[in-house]
Design a protein around this motif. Sequence first.
Motif, PDB file in Angstrom:
ATOM      1  N   UNK A   1       0.831  -1.202   0.000  1.00  0.00           N
ATOM      2  CA  UNK A   1       0.000   0.000   0.000  1.00  0.00           C
ATOM      3  C   UNK A   1       0.869   1.257   0.000  1.00  0.00           C
ATOM      4  N   UNK A   2       1.936   1.212   0.789  1.00  0.00           N
ATOM      5  CA  UNK A   2       2.831   2.361   0.813  1.00  0.00           C
ATOM      6  C   UNK A   2       3.488   2.579  -0.557  1.00  0.00           C
ATOM      7  N   UNK A   3       3.886   1.508  -1.206  1.00  0.00           N
ATOM      8  CA  UNK A   3       4.506   1.638  -2.539  1.00  0.00           C
ATOM      9  C   UNK A   3       3.555   2.264  -3.554  1.00  0.00           C
ATOM     10  N   UNK A   4       2.324   1.799  -3.538  1.00  0.00           N
ATOM     11  CA  UNK A   4       1.345   2.356  -4.486  1.00  0.00           C
ATOM     12  C   UNK A   4       1.050   3.821  -4.186  1.00  0.00           C
ATOM     13  N   UNK A   5       1.007   4.150  -2.901  1.00  0.00           N
ATOM     14  CA  UNK A   5       0.753   5.552  -2.550  1.00  0.00           C
ATOM     15  C   UNK A   5       1.882   6.453  -3.028  1.00  0.00           C
ATOM     16  N   UNK A   6       3.120   6.056  -2.878  1.00  0.00           N
ATOM     17  CA  UNK A   6       4.261   6.836  -3.322  1.00  0.00           C
ATOM     18  C   UNK A   6       4.270   6.974  -4.855  1.00  0.00           C
ATOM     19  N   UNK A   7       3.903   5.885  -5.520  1.00  0.00           N
ATOM     20  CA  UNK A   7       3.841   5.964  -6.994  1.00  0.00           C
ATOM     21  C   UNK A   7       2.780   6.957  -7.462  1.00  0.00           C
ATOM     22  N   UNK A   8       1.629   6.952  -6.770  1.00  0.00           N
ATOM     23  CA  UNK A   8       0.568   7.901  -7.138  1.00  0.00           C
ATOM     24  C   UNK A   8       1.017   9.333  -6.899  1.00  0.00           C
ATOM     25  N   UNK A   9       1.694   9.617  -5.802  1.00  0.00           N
ATOM     26  CA  UNK A   9       2.190  10.960  -5.520  1.00  0.00           C
ATOM     27  C   UNK A   9       3.205  11.403  -6.582  1.00  0.00           C
ATOM     28  N   UNK A  10       4.032  10.437  -7.007  1.00  0.00           N
ATOM     29  CA  UNK A  10       5.016  10.801  -8.048  1.00  0.00           C
ATOM     30  C   UNK A  10       4.338  11.184  -9.354  1.00  0.00           C
ATOM     31  N   UNK A  11       3.256  10.480  -9.726  1.00  0.00           N
ATOM     32  CA  UNK A  11       2.548  10.810 -10.970  1.00  0.00           C
ATOM     33  C   UNK A  11       1.897  12.189 -10.874  1.00  0.00           C
ATOM     34  N   UNK A  12       1.264  12.466  -9.720  1.00  0.00           N
ATOM     35  CA  UNK A  12       0.632  13.772  -9.555  1.00  0.00           C
ATOM     36  C   UNK A  12       1.681  14.886  -9.606  1.00  0.00           C
ATOM     37  N   UNK A  13       2.864  14.662  -9.174  1.00  0.00           N
ATOM     38  CA  UNK A  13       3.909  15.687  -9.175  1.00  0.00           C
ATOM     39  C   UNK A  13       4.410  15.986 -10.573  1.00  0.00           C
ATOM     40  N   UNK A  14       4.500  14.975 -11.414  1.00  0.00           N
ATOM     41  CA  UNK A  14       4.969  15.204 -12.771  1.00  0.00           C
ATOM     42  C   UNK A  14       3.919  15.916 -13.613  1.00  0.00           C
ATOM     43  N   UNK A  15       2.656  15.678 -13.270  1.00  0.00           N
ATOM     44  CA  UNK A  15       1.586  16.331 -14.039  1.00  0.00           C
ATOM     45  C   UNK A  15       1.475  17.778 -13.722  1.00  0.00           C
TER      46      UNK A  15
END
Length: 656
Positions: free
Chosen positions: A642-656
């Motif tokens: 769950x932590x890994x998926x949350x970090x991946x989602x935050x990274x995508x929102x940051x690039x957008x």
Amino acid sequence: MSSSTPVSILSRGISVYSIPPELLSNLTVRSIQAQQSNEPSDETAEKAVVQTVQATLPSGAGLSCQTCPNTNFDTVEEQRTHFKSDWHRYNAKAKLTGRTVSAEEWDGMVEGISSISGSGSESSGSSSSGSSSQSKVARLLKRQTIGNGLNPEDDDDEEALELADRQRRAHLRTAVIWFSPTTSLDSLGIPKDTQLGVHRALFPPFDTAADYLTELKRMQLTGNENQDGERRLTLLMVAGGHFAGMVVSIRPRAKNERQEVKGAGDIRILKHKTFHRYTTRKKQGGSQALNDNAKSKAVSAGAMLRRYGEQALQEEIRALMIDWEEDLAASERIFIRASTHGKKSFWGYDGAVLHKTDDRIRVFPFPTRRPTLQELLRCWNELTRLKVSRLSEEALQALDDAYIASLQPKNKPIKAAPVSTPAPVVPAVPKLSPEEEARVDRRKRLEEMIRKGRLDALKPFWTKYQSDYQPSEILGFVAAAGQEDILRYLLEEERSDPTQPIETANGRRAYELSSTKIIRNVFRRVAYNHPDWYDWVNQARVPSGLSDELEAEQNSKKADRRKGLKEKLKEREKTRLAEAENEEKAQLEAEAQRKKEDEMRKVALSLNGGGTGNTGPQKLGGKVGGEGLGGMSQEMRMQIERERRARAAEARFGRG
């Protein structure tokens, strides 16, 4: 080894209920009272038998008084009232002089003397009335001495009456009634200077010595009215939480009759019971109830258990008394050993089978040990076997005089003897003759040699003086002392007879007195090597012979058992060590697993950002601190995912 004199019939032990007729017909009562009075006539003896039979009848049937002539009562209350009357008290004392009076003679004697029963003064207390009545009886006794040519005011006559009273009290206090043969019975091996004793507790209470001989003849198993019935005695003991009870038939057991009790011999036991409850603290003595009464009530767990044990023991005894009610009712005598508190188990409660006033109840007239079935058997043999004593008439008379003198009241002033008359000298007990002293000394030397096992010194001594001793008695002493070599010498070389009963050991044989298994094996080896010498099984009571092969086989089996036991102990030790090792290993594994889980927990906290000291991003799913996801639990892996998926989602929102 042969003896110059015939073997006495007393050596095998005689029951008081089966005395040989030849011996019984030649017996006379040997008591202090009997020595001071004439022998009773046939008419008196017949009257005593009638009174004895009447005394055994139920209440209200043939009640009479053995002291006052021609007395009959319809109820027990009338009989008790008679016992308190002056007439009965007068006859009880006058009986010592050999003459009692009838009711008509008594009325004539008291005519003219008022207030015989203490009714002279209404203001007088009961004590003064009793003393006045006693003084009247004493005056009538002195008046009777006038007709016999005695002076009632003479001090010597008063002392004679006092002496007669002391003789009567001495007669009543003796625990054993002694009988003596009138002549020597050579056919039975009984010399004239022999005394045979029977415990007084087996007799009804008599006032005259001659009544005991009549009762002894009535007690025999043959030739009386009870020979067809089942006569029995009951023995009861309770002490220290132990109870033992036994109902025994007076008639001995037949040879073909089965006996379940070990060591009972020819005793026919009808019922027996033993049980134990925890009622006494170890090495403290006394019951818990006595301790509670003397001190404050203890509240410890042990005290509560002891109180429960006392209550349970009392209930079990009372239930057993109800179960044995018919046997108790049919018993001639009931012997009880119990403390004051222990007697509450037998009487004094609702529905009690026994009553305190039952005239059949007796106490054991000798010391007893812990209540067990074997102790009851020992007490039975002690109660029902004739006691044997051999004293001369001079020695007996000296003992009687010394005992009567000891009954004189200590507070009575001693009258000064006249100067011209020397003070009477109490005859001393005659000393042993030189021959008797030498015989006693030799006996001590023999016992000392046996105790120390001095076989070399014993052989010449035994060869010279063996005729002075009973071989069976010496065999029993050697067996009890545990001297193997001396026992083998007496059995094989001297041919001492092991089948003869030992009088001092209640008729037991020498084998039964063996103190160790080694001593018993000596008897068994001799029985195997010489089976034709004696009846080893039935008379010597040696169970079986013991050969060298059988002994070697027994030793081999014993060694195998020891070896097997050692191997079992080794296996148990190995199993215990293995279990301890496995337990220690399991504890180490559990400790390692706990440490691993703690490390994983720290990793999870660091991924959540709660940790300190993280210098850069870490790759999820990789190794953390040298550990991977493979060692984590399912819950921890889900949390990391769950932590890994949350970090991946935050990274995508940051690039957008």
